[in-house]
Motif scaffolding. Structure first.
Motif, PDB file in Angstrom:
ATOM      1  N   TYR A 178     -36.714 -42.162 217.026  1.00 49.46           N
ATOM      2  CA  TYR A 178     -37.413 -43.069 216.118  1.00 49.46           C
ATOM      3  C   TYR A 178     -36.418 -44.095 215.559  1.00 49.46           C
ATOM      4  O   TYR A 178     -35.402 -43.734 214.961  1.00 49.46           O
ATOM      5  N   GLY A 218     -43.302 -50.312 215.718  1.00 50.39           N
ATOM      6  CA  GLY A 218     -44.003 -50.519 214.453  1.00 50.39           C
ATOM      7  C   GLY A 218     -43.127 -51.177 213.399  1.00 50.39           C
ATOM      8  O   GLY A 218     -41.919 -51.383 213.600  1.00 50.39           O
ATOM      9  N   ILE A 257     -36.318 -47.847 209.438  1.00 52.39           N
ATOM     10  CA  ILE A 257     -35.348 -46.923 210.051  1.00 52.39           C
ATOM     11  C   ILE A 257     -34.544 -47.603 211.154  1.00 52.39           C
ATOM     12  O   ILE A 257     -33.397 -47.262 211.400  1.00 52.39           O
ATOM     13  N   ASN A 271     -48.463 -53.217 210.925  1.00 54.39           N
ATOM     14  CA  ASN A 271     -49.709 -52.814 210.260  1.00 54.39           C
ATOM     15  C   ASN A 271     -49.463 -52.563 208.781  1.00 54.39           C
ATOM     16  O   ASN A 271     -50.298 -52.005 208.084  1.00 54.39           O
ATOM     17  N   ASN A 320     -48.704 -43.762 211.883  1.00 56.08           N
ATOM     18  CA  ASN A 320     -48.696 -42.523 212.655  1.00 56.08           C
ATOM     19  C   ASN A 320     -48.446 -41.278 211.812  1.00 56.08           C
ATOM     20  O   ASN A 320     -48.857 -40.177 212.177  1.00 56.08           O
TER      21      ASN A 320
END
Ligand SMILES: Cc1ncc(C[n+]2csc(CCOP(=O)(O)OP(=O)(O)O)c2C)c(N)n1
Ligand code: SF4
Lengths: 401, 296
Positions: B98, B128, B135, B157, B162
């Protein structure tokens, strides 16, 4: 169809791509007096590396910078300094996903900062080699030798080898790629050494000829598709498994984890052939054995000499690979021993724990001596530990002037 | 990819699954398909497990159709809703950890350039807002400062979708979301300015309700990233679940947000303009002939 062999052809530096067996076993060797960092550079000069990504952290900074010099000389395809160890390991992953042979180095807090990447590398089956020049990870900040980070690496699914000397390092860097890149293995390798003791001391190392290098990496021998869009346009995934809380999803993750560890197991036969065994023994019929890895082995050798002078016979088991773990070999080598002494350069004694979990009658294991935080391990403290185990009184070291 | 791969091995046609036959016979590989042809060809992305009515899915679908060279494109993503769709496309999708997508893409694009030389392999990051601005911030900015040649697309968004609706750096000030129980305390991060400062050669902000515009910005961004430098597209792709937008109001919301804080903006560096004009015949970037100035 036979693939077209590159063996015998030259790279742009005029080095000849050589059959690795010929290069490592038959080619003449030149004894050279080098620091461990310089030895890393010399091995990498001959390793046909595509991409090296660097980040400064003692005690690997020097080696990482020396490889930059190799890049400037044209021996490496691409080289740059990343912005953190986590970033570096991600960048290494990207290059490997794209089919490059990748090399990097780190140490201590760098290893910990990068940790999320290591199981990812293993799971993605990226045969990256990462040199780990171990140092303390404790607070307050320490740059001194300490092998505690190895215990974390051992649970990642990577191959983990622990070099004792600069010679091990030189040979294992080159052999490491040969094992890692086997199609049935195809796993990353953490090639560890004890920082400073190996990186910053000079030693005579027998080097292979400069004009010979390893054949390049062939990404199409990978067991998983290379992410270069040179494959038919199949959809690789249907219903990402992360989405599902069902048996098929769990079974997929479980079987893949098992496959990663099975691949490490399958590396055994290749590693045995290249490294001449996962362990090395001396006088393993002795009642007392020193069993360990890294420079603790060298200190063990000194202790054995001191004890021999006093008429006490002690044997040695040097463990070369921690993953895969040489379970059978250790059981066999220690089967007659009454006392198994495990000197270590870390506070938790991970090596002693592993050995205890491997052999029958684990009460034979003496989990020590242990030093950490950069403390040296004089052979005398190993001698003392052995004598204590045997019930022989010795003058304590503390009493010495 | 050699287009030879997008063929059947002689004699095997009848044994290939229909899905695969359709991809070979009616897919976009080697053809210059456009969004206006949607519905008349087999798309690289079809099924996906994202929420019904999710605007992010529409945007990803449009973006993938817009790739100028799908047969030589590799996508890089990260954790987040978008990956659930992108990973099901019929082109490779690389996932690391991530937030490390721009690091992975840096290595990937360099590795591919070493191996394939001048033959273009387009690397496109799609991640995203949490993955990009929070991050992944350090790796995103550094890839731009290093002038890594790939495209970064932020699916904004304005929330961590998620993981169930937590505040992100891209959330607007005052919004009450999980982990911001008293409302977000600071402004929406200005990633566009940061992209400019860090040296991106092309930057655009878009919403998904103008498919041709989405297509146009994606094409330009990918082409410029091939040779000139990093490119950045920030797309508003609402999360109808976490912001409780009824599915039939998703496009209306996009329009409102477009008018409010997501106006279409486009920055093209001079070098990128010249490149698009010379290499790809973009007429709007052909320098105008200097107007003759007569001095009496
Ligand atoms: C290291 C790490 N931290 C946290 C997570 C959990 N995580 C997964 S997806 C996600 C949120 C994604 O939000 P965003 O990037 O905005 O994408 P979206 O889902 O909204 O499209 C988080 C926090 C993770 N997978 N890895
Ligand atoms: S949670 Fe939001 S962003 Fe994610 S798929 Fe659903 S609607 Fe789309």
């Amino acid at each position: 169809m036979e693939p077209i062999s590159v063996i015998g052809t030259k790279n742009k530096k005029g080095q000849v791509f050589t059959d690795p067996r010929v290069m490592m076993r038959d080619a003449p060797r030149t004894p050279s007096f080098y620091t461990g960092s310089e030895v890393i550079k010399e091995a990498i000069r001959r390793a046909s590396i595509d991409v090296m990504i660097a980040y400064p952290i003692t005690p690997q900074s020097e080696a990482a910078a020396l490889i930059g010099e190799l890049f400037a000389e044209g021996y490496i395809g691409d080289y740059f300094r990343g912005e953190s160890e986590f970033a570096v390991m991600s960048q290494c992953a990207g290059a490997a996903f794209g089919g490059a042979r990748v090399f990097t180095t780190t140490a201590g807090p760098g290893t910990m900062r990068a940790m999320e990447n290591f199981p990812m590398w293993a799971g993605a089956r990226l045969p990256i080699q990462c040199i780990v020049t171990c140092r303390g990870i404790n607070s307050p900040l320490s740059i001194q030798p300490d092998t505690i980070e190895i215990s974390y690496l051992m649970q990642t699914g990577m191959l983990v080898w622990h070099a004792e000397t600069a010679q091990d390092f030189y040979d294992w860097i080159l052999m490491g790629y040969m094992v890692s890149e086997e199609p049935e293995v195809h796993l990353p390798l953490a090639l560890c050494c004890d920082g400073f003791f190996v990186t910053h001391t000079k030693d005579v190392v027998d080097l292979t000829p400069t004009d010979m290098c390893l054949p390049p990496y062939d990404p199409y021998r990978s067991p998983v598709p290379c992410m270069d869009m040179e494959c038919p346009p199949v959809r690789m995934m249907r219903d990402p498994f992360i989405m599902k809380s069902n048996y098929i999803s769990y079974a997929t993750h479980a079987s893949w984890q098992q496959e990663v560890w099975a691949a490490a197991e399958r590396s055994r036969k290749h590693t045995i052939a290249w490294l001449n065994g996962l362990i090395e023994t001396e006088n393993s019929d002795a009642d007392i054995l020193i069993v360990t890895s890294g420079t603790a082995v060298s200190q063990g050798r000194e202790a054995i000499r001191l004890l021999a002078d006093e008429g006490i016979r002690v044997g040695l088991v040097k463990i070369k690979t921690l993953r895969p773990w040489p379970e059978e070999e250790i059981r066999e080598a220690t089967k007659h021993a009454t006392h198994i002494i495990v000197p270590e350069f870390n506070v938790i004694g991970w090596m002693a724990k592993e050995i205890k979990a491997t052999i029958p009658r684990s009460e034979r294991v003496v989990a020590g001596p242990r030093v950490c935080g950069g403390m040296t391990m004089p052979p005398e403290i190993i001698v003392e530990e052995i004598k204590r185990a045997l019930g022989i009184r010795s003058t304590t070291l503390a009493a010495r002037g | 990819m050699s287009l030879d791969y997008v063929k059947f091995t002689p004699g095997f046609e009848q044994f290939m699954p229909k899905e695969y036959r359709d991809m070979v016979e009616h897919g976009p590989f080697g053809k210059k398909t456009t969004v206006s042809q949607m519905g008349s060809f087999k798309e690289i992305l079809e099924e996906h497990p994202m929420c019904a009515g999710c605007a992010m899915t529409l945007f990803i679908r449009l973006a993938i159709i817009a790739f100028p060279n799908p047969e030589d494109t590799i996508t890089v993503g990260t954790a987040g809703c978008g990956r659930l769709a992108i990973s099901q496309a019929a082109i490779p999708f690389v996932y690391g950890n991530y937030g490390d997508q721009n690091g992975v893409a840096s290595g990937l694009s360099r590795g591919l350039r070493l191996r394939f030389g001048d033959k273009p392999k387009d690397v496109v990051v799609i991640a995203g807002d949490g993955g990009t601005a929070d991050i992944g911030f350090q790796q995103v900015l550094h890839s731009w400062f290093r002038k890594e040649r790939f495209t970064t697309i932020m699916l904004d968004n304005e929330v961590y979708g998620n993981t169930g609706g937590q505040e992100s750096g891209m959330t607007t000030r005052g919004a009450v979301l999980k982990m911001a129980p008293l409302g977000k305390k600071f402004e929406k991060m200005d990633m566009v300015t940061m992209a400019k400062v860090a040296g991106c050669s092309y930057i655009a902000t878009v919403v998904p309700n103008n498919p041709r515009r989405v297509e146009s910005v994606i094409k330009k961004a990918v082409l410029i990233a091939r040779d000139i430098g990093p490119t950045y597209i920030q797309a508003y792709t609402s999360c109808n679940i976490e912001y409780a937008i009824p599915t039939d109001k998703v496009m209306e919301d996009a329009k409102t947000v477009e008018d409010d804080r997501y106006k279409f903006t486009e920055y093209v560096s001079d070098e990128a303009k010249a490149y698009l004009a010379e290499r790809y015949g973009y007429k709007e970037f052909v320098p105008k002939a200097p107007v003759a100035v007569t001095t009496a």
